[in-house]
Design a protein around this motif. Sequence first.
Motif, PDB file in Angstrom:
ATOM      1  N   SER A  17       0.850  -1.191   0.000  1.00  0.00           N
ATOM      2  CA  SER A  17       0.000   0.000   0.000  1.00  0.00           C
ATOM      3  C   SER A  17       0.884   1.239   0.000  1.00  0.00           C
ATOM      4  O   SER A  17       2.076   1.166   0.241  1.00  0.00           O
ATOM      5  N   VAL A  18       0.275   2.367  -0.278  1.00  0.00           N
ATOM      6  CA  VAL A  18       0.999   3.634  -0.320  1.00  0.00           C
ATOM      7  C   VAL A  18       0.432   4.538   0.759  1.00  0.00           C
ATOM      8  O   VAL A  18      -0.778   4.652   0.902  1.00  0.00           O
ATOM      9  N   VAL A  19       1.298   5.172   1.499  1.00  0.00           N
ATOM     10  CA  VAL A  19       0.880   6.102   2.540  1.00  0.00           C
ATOM     11  C   VAL A  19       1.080   7.516   2.011  1.00  0.00           C
ATOM     12  O   VAL A  19       2.186   7.872   1.607  1.00  0.00           O
ATOM     13  N   VAL A  20       0.012   8.294   1.986  1.00  0.00           N
ATOM     14  CA  VAL A  20       0.088   9.691   1.570  1.00  0.00           C
ATOM     15  C   VAL A  20      -0.348  10.524   2.762  1.00  0.00           C
ATOM     16  O   VAL A  20      -1.439  10.336   3.290  1.00  0.00           O
ATOM     17  N   LEU A  21       0.512  11.422   3.170  1.00  0.00           N
ATOM     18  CA  LEU A  21       0.253  12.246   4.340  1.00  0.00           C
ATOM     19  C   LEU A  21      -0.182  13.652   3.923  1.00  0.00           C
ATOM     20  O   LEU A  21       0.055  14.075   2.789  1.00  0.00           O
ATOM     21  N   VAL A  22      -0.794  14.367   4.842  1.00  0.00           N
ATOM     22  CA  VAL A  22      -1.197  15.746   4.584  1.00  0.00           C
ATOM     23  C   VAL A  22       0.017  16.573   4.181  1.00  0.00           C
ATOM     24  O   VAL A  22      -0.059  17.414   3.289  1.00  0.00           O
ATOM     25  N   GLU A  23       1.133  16.289   4.790  1.00  0.00           N
ATOM     26  CA  GLU A  23       2.362  17.011   4.474  1.00  0.00           C
ATOM     27  C   GLU A  23       2.753  16.839   3.001  1.00  0.00           C
ATOM     28  O   GLU A  23       3.336  17.725   2.395  1.00  0.00           O
ATOM     29  N   ASP A  24       2.446  15.675   2.437  1.00  0.00           N
ATOM     30  CA  ASP A  24       2.740  15.437   1.020  1.00  0.00           C
ATOM     31  C   ASP A  24       1.927  16.384   0.134  1.00  0.00           C
ATOM     32  O   ASP A  24       2.427  16.917  -0.851  1.00  0.00           O
ATOM     33  N   PHE A  25       0.665  16.588   0.484  1.00  0.00           N
ATOM     34  CA  PHE A  25      -0.177  17.515  -0.276  1.00  0.00           C
ATOM     35  C   PHE A  25       0.314  18.951  -0.105  1.00  0.00           C
ATOM     36  O   PHE A  25       0.350  19.724  -1.056  1.00  0.00           O
ATOM     37  N   GLN A  26       0.697  19.301   1.107  1.00  0.00           N
ATOM     38  CA  GLN A  26       1.203  20.647   1.348  1.00  0.00           C
ATOM     39  C   GLN A  26       2.471  20.907   0.537  1.00  0.00           C
ATOM     40  O   GLN A  26       2.632  21.976  -0.050  1.00  0.00           O
ATOM     41  N   ALA A  27       3.361  19.931   0.481  1.00  0.00           N
ATOM     42  CA  ALA A  27       4.590  20.077  -0.294  1.00  0.00           C
ATOM     43  C   ALA A  27       4.267  20.220  -1.786  1.00  0.00           C
ATOM     44  O   ALA A  27       4.886  21.019  -2.494  1.00  0.00           O
ATOM     45  N   ALA A  28       3.309  19.457  -2.271  1.00  0.00           N
ATOM     46  CA  ALA A  28       2.919  19.535  -3.681  1.00  0.00           C
ATOM     47  C   ALA A  28       2.331  20.900  -4.010  1.00  0.00           C
ATOM     48  O   ALA A  28       2.612  21.469  -5.069  1.00  0.00           O
ATOM     49  N   LEU A  29       1.515  21.443  -3.113  1.00  0.00           N
ATOM     50  CA  LEU A  29       0.908  22.754  -3.354  1.00  0.00           C
ATOM     51  C   LEU A  29       1.948  23.862  -3.447  1.00  0.00           C
ATOM     52  O   LEU A  29       1.763  24.845  -4.157  1.00  0.00           O
ATOM     53  N   GLU A  30       3.056  23.692  -2.742  1.00  0.00           N
ATOM     54  CA  GLU A  30       4.123  24.694  -2.804  1.00  0.00           C
ATOM     55  C   GLU A  30       4.852  24.663  -4.149  1.00  0.00           C
ATOM     56  O   GLU A  30       5.496  25.627  -4.529  1.00  0.00           O
ATOM     57  N   LYS A  31       4.732  23.548  -4.886  1.00  0.00           N
ATOM     58  CA  LYS A  31       5.454  23.388  -6.141  1.00  0.00           C
ATOM     59  C   LYS A  31       4.642  23.764  -7.379  1.00  0.00           C
ATOM     60  O   LYS A  31       5.213  23.934  -8.447  1.00  0.00           O
ATOM     61  N   VAL A  32       3.335  23.882  -7.259  1.00  0.00           N
ATOM     62  CA  VAL A  32       2.505  24.135  -8.437  1.00  0.00           C
ATOM     63  C   VAL A  32       2.137  25.614  -8.550  1.00  0.00           C
ATOM     64  O   VAL A  32       2.097  26.338  -7.567  1.00  0.00           O
ATOM     65  N   ALA A  33       1.850  26.028  -9.771  1.00  0.00           N
ATOM     66  CA  ALA A  33       1.434  27.407 -10.047  1.00  0.00           C
ATOM     67  C   ALA A  33       0.012  27.371 -10.593  1.00  0.00           C
ATOM     68  O   ALA A  33      -0.426  26.353 -11.133  1.00  0.00           O
ATOM     69  N   PRO A  34      -0.735  28.476 -10.475  1.00  0.00           N
ATOM     70  CA  PRO A  34      -2.083  28.517 -11.044  1.00  0.00           C
ATOM     71  C   PRO A  34      -2.046  28.239 -12.544  1.00  0.00           C
ATOM     72  O   PRO A  34      -1.126  28.667 -13.243  1.00  0.00           O
ATOM     73  N   SER A  35      -3.037  27.512 -13.032  1.00  0.00           N
ATOM     74  CA  SER A  35      -3.081  27.193 -14.461  1.00  0.00           C
ATOM     75  C   SER A  35      -3.817  28.265 -15.257  1.00  0.00           C
ATOM     76  O   SER A  35      -3.834  28.221 -16.481  1.00  0.00           O
ATOM     77  N   VAL A  36      -4.418  29.231 -14.571  1.00  0.00           N
ATOM     78  CA  VAL A  36      -5.165  30.306 -15.221  1.00  0.00           C
ATOM     79  C   VAL A  36      -4.535  31.627 -14.797  1.00  0.00           C
ATOM     80  O   VAL A  36      -4.309  31.868 -13.619  1.00  0.00           O
ATOM     81  N   SER A  37      -4.282  32.484 -15.779  1.00  0.00           N
ATOM     82  CA  SER A  37      -3.680  33.784 -15.468  1.00  0.00           C
ATOM     83  C   SER A  37      -4.718  34.704 -14.827  1.00  0.00           C
ATOM     84  O   SER A  37      -5.927  34.467 -14.909  1.00  0.00           O
ATOM     85  N   THR A  38      -4.246  35.765 -14.218  1.00  0.00           N
ATOM     86  CA  THR A  38      -5.142  36.748 -13.600  1.00  0.00           C
ATOM     87  C   THR A  38      -6.073  37.353 -14.642  1.00  0.00           C
ATOM     88  O   THR A  38      -7.268  37.524 -14.402  1.00  0.00           O
ATOM     89  N   GLY A  39      -5.541  37.657 -15.821  1.00  0.00           N
ATOM     90  CA  GLY A  39      -6.359  38.228 -16.899  1.00  0.00           C
ATOM     91  C   GLY A  39      -7.443  37.268 -17.362  1.00  0.00           C
ATOM     92  O   GLY A  39      -8.593  37.671 -17.591  1.00  0.00           O
ATOM     93  N   GLN A  40      -7.088  35.993 -17.494  1.00  0.00           N
ATOM     94  CA  GLN A  40      -8.082  34.994 -17.896  1.00  0.00           C
ATOM     95  C   GLN A  40      -9.166  34.847 -16.838  1.00  0.00           C
ATOM     96  O   GLN A  40     -10.340  34.697 -17.155  1.00  0.00           O
ATOM     97  N   ARG A  41      -8.777  34.880 -15.565  1.00  0.00           N
ATOM     98  CA  ARG A  41      -9.750  34.761 -14.474  1.00  0.00           C
ATOM     99  C   ARG A  41     -10.709  35.947 -14.481  1.00  0.00           C
ATOM    100  O   ARG A  41     -11.920  35.782 -14.332  1.00  0.00           O
ATOM    101  N   ARG A  42     -10.191  37.154 -14.704  1.00  0.00           N
ATOM    102  CA  ARG A  42     -11.059  38.341 -14.754  1.00  0.00           C
ATOM    103  C   ARG A  42     -12.052  38.247 -15.911  1.00  0.00           C
ATOM    104  O   ARG A  42     -13.217  38.592 -15.768  1.00  0.00           O
ATOM    105  N   ARG A  43     -11.576  37.769 -17.054  1.00  0.00           N
ATOM    106  CA  ARG A  43     -12.462  37.633 -18.223  1.00  0.00           C
ATOM    107  C   ARG A  43     -13.574  36.621 -17.928  1.00  0.00           C
ATOM    108  O   ARG A  43     -14.732  36.846 -18.248  1.00  0.00           O
TER     109      ARG A  43
END
Length: 69
Positions: A17-43
């Motif tokens: 089995s695989v153990v995934v901890l909350v800390e793993d999700f937190q670390a992943a969130l620190e590595k990703v960027a928004p996929s939609v730009s601010t301009g696209q979100r406003r539109r």
Amino acid sequence: IAEERPAERLEATALGSVVVLVEDFQAALEKVAPSVSTGQRRRYEALRGTFASGVSVSVRGRAEKERVV
């Protein structure tokens, strides 16, 4: 994060089995960027405002009353 609890992870892997901890999700969130730009979100928000409520919201943030038929 995997280095913090290697024994737990090795034991879980040995059991098949695989153990995934909350800390793993937190670390992943620190590595990703928004996929939609601010301009696209406003539109999108302007379009949503136009079709959802009958009030057009311009990209600059001003609300303009407009009848949607």
